[in-house]
Scaffold this motif. Sequence first.
Motif, PDB file in Angstrom:
ATOM      1  N   GLU A  88      -2.837  27.735 163.312  1.00 13.03           N
ATOM      2  CA  GLU A  88      -2.913  28.762 162.274  1.00 13.03           C
ATOM      3  C   GLU A  88      -3.878  28.348 161.167  1.00 13.03           C
ATOM      4  OE1 GLU A  88      -0.227  31.350 159.150  1.00 13.03           O
ATOM      5  OE2 GLU A  88       0.722  29.711 160.233  1.00 13.03           O
ATOM      6  N   TRP A  89      -3.772  27.111 160.714  1.00 12.23           N
ATOM      7  CA  TRP A  89      -4.661  26.637 159.656  1.00 12.23           C
ATOM      8  C   TRP A  89      -6.111  26.652 160.123  1.00 12.23           C
ATOM      9  CZ3 TRP A  89      -3.127  22.574 155.575  1.00 12.23           C
ATOM     10  CH2 TRP A  89      -1.892  22.920 155.000  1.00 12.23           C
ATOM     11  N   ALA A  90      -6.366  26.284 161.374  1.00 10.30           N
ATOM     12  CA  ALA A  90      -7.743  26.303 161.898  1.00 10.30           C
ATOM     13  C   ALA A  90      -8.287  27.730 161.907  1.00 10.30           C
ATOM     14  CB  ALA A  90      -7.790  25.697 163.296  1.00 10.30           C
ATOM     15  N   VAL A  91      -7.468  28.683 162.328  1.00 14.11           N
ATOM     16  CA  VAL A  91      -7.883  30.090 162.346  1.00 14.11           C
ATOM     17  C   VAL A  91      -8.162  30.587 160.930  1.00 14.11           C
ATOM     18  CG1 VAL A  91      -7.062  32.450 162.795  1.00 14.11           C
ATOM     19  CG2 VAL A  91      -6.771  30.673 164.540  1.00 14.11           C
ATOM     20  N   GLU A  92      -7.314  30.204 159.981  1.00 13.94           N
ATOM     21  CA  GLU A  92      -7.476  30.631 158.596  1.00 13.94           C
ATOM     22  C   GLU A  92      -8.607  29.889 157.877  1.00 13.94           C
ATOM     23  OE1 GLU A  92      -6.008  33.154 157.125  1.00 13.94           O
ATOM     24  OE2 GLU A  92      -4.651  33.591 158.778  1.00 13.94           O
ATOM     25  N   GLY A  93      -9.087  28.788 158.486  1.00 11.79           N
ATOM     26  CA  GLY A  93     -10.130  27.991 157.844  1.00 11.79           C
ATOM     27  C   GLY A  93      -9.583  27.068 156.769  1.00 11.79           C
ATOM     28  N   TRP A  94      -8.291  26.721 156.856  1.00  8.52           N
ATOM     29  CA  TRP A  94      -7.645  25.875 155.863  1.00  8.52           C
ATOM     30  C   TRP A  94      -7.643  24.421 156.312  1.00  8.52           C
ATOM     31  CZ3 TRP A  94      -2.390  28.862 155.143  1.00  8.52           C
ATOM     32  CH2 TRP A  94      -2.632  30.089 154.527  1.00  8.52           C
ATOM     33  N   HIS A  95      -7.555  23.531 155.339  1.00 11.30           N
ATOM     34  CA  HIS A  95      -7.282  22.121 155.581  1.00 11.30           C
ATOM     35  C   HIS A  95      -6.631  21.575 154.326  1.00 11.30           C
ATOM     36  CE1 HIS A  95     -11.077  21.817 153.353  1.00 11.30           C
ATOM     37  NE2 HIS A  95     -10.665  20.608 152.997  1.00 11.30           N
ATOM     38  N   GLN A  96      -6.023  20.413 154.448  1.00  9.67           N
ATOM     39  CA  GLN A  96      -5.404  19.830 153.267  1.00  9.67           C
ATOM     40  C   GLN A  96      -6.250  18.686 152.749  1.00  9.67           C
ATOM     41  OE1 GLN A  96      -1.508  18.374 154.283  1.00  9.67           O
ATOM     42  NE2 GLN A  96      -2.263  16.406 154.959  1.00  9.67           N
ATOM     43  N   GLU A 155     -11.851  27.787 153.692  1.00  9.09           N
ATOM     44  CA  GLU A 155     -13.225  27.494 154.129  1.00  9.09           C
ATOM     45  C   GLU A 155     -14.264  27.640 153.021  1.00  9.09           C
ATOM     46  OE1 GLU A 155     -13.613  31.956 156.040  1.00  9.09           O
ATOM     47  OE2 GLU A 155     -13.432  30.225 157.337  1.00  9.09           O
ATOM     48  N   ASN A 156     -13.900  28.324 151.931  1.00 11.23           N
ATOM     49  CA  ASN A 156     -14.811  28.503 150.799  1.00 11.23           C
ATOM     50  C   ASN A 156     -14.550  27.496 149.677  1.00 11.23           C
ATOM     51  OD1 ASN A 156     -16.105  30.818 151.944  1.00 11.23           O
ATOM     52  ND2 ASN A 156     -14.234  31.967 151.460  1.00 11.23           N
ATOM     53  N   GLY A 157     -13.638  26.561 149.918  1.00  8.16           N
ATOM     54  CA  GLY A 157     -13.323  25.559 148.911  1.00  8.16           C
ATOM     55  C   GLY A 157     -12.304  26.014 147.885  1.00  8.16           C
ATOM     56  N   VAL A 158     -11.677  27.168 148.101  1.00 11.68           N
ATOM     57  CA  VAL A 158     -10.679  27.694 147.177  1.00 11.68           C
ATOM     58  C   VAL A 158      -9.326  27.057 147.500  1.00 11.68           C
ATOM     59  CG1 VAL A 158      -9.466  29.775 146.412  1.00 11.68           C
ATOM     60  CG2 VAL A 158     -11.913  29.870 146.939  1.00 11.68           C
TER      61      VAL A 158
END
Length: 185
Positions: free
Chosen positions: A99-107, A143-146
């Motif tokens: 899910e995080w990969a699809v959303e473009g998220w990381h911690q 993915e945009n740094g937000v």
Amino acid sequence: MSRFLVAAVVAAILALSGCSDTSTGNPPAQDTPADVTTPTTTSTVAAPTPQAPGDIDTGLMEDILDVSLSTLDDPAATLDLSEVLTAAALEDIENQRQEWAVEGWHQEGEASVPVSEIEATDDPSVVRARVCVDSSQVNVVDENGVVVNADVPAEERRSLMLVTFVREVDVWRMAERTFPDDPRC
């Protein structure tokens, strides 16, 4: 609803989610020609070493939890987590990573996971633990740094997790993680 309860619900959803809103705002994926293959390298995540062979202690539990949580640093990486996780925990973490990969998220940052209580069971190969996950030093970044979790105050980024560990062929793995009705710790 209190801010704490909202923050706890958000933390629980982030930790346990396997489903997501399919509208990511990204354009549809392009079809790849059948004759083009992209090699994928799978990295195996090694199980932490216990202090005494076959035994489990709070240090080993915390190491296993640290390893599993750190996989969210790069959720798109291809990892084999089967030496650290099994059963529902493996499925939960893989779903969350997907899910995080699809959303473009990381911690970014590290959670601390001190084990506060260990509960033995009738089965010597099963142990349960209560863990207070402190994510106050963790930012979930898109993915945009937000920073996605910027509106959750640091003092509300702590939640109690109930974790089951099982010993399979002399290797301890995390088998399940759940949250109690009252996740405050």
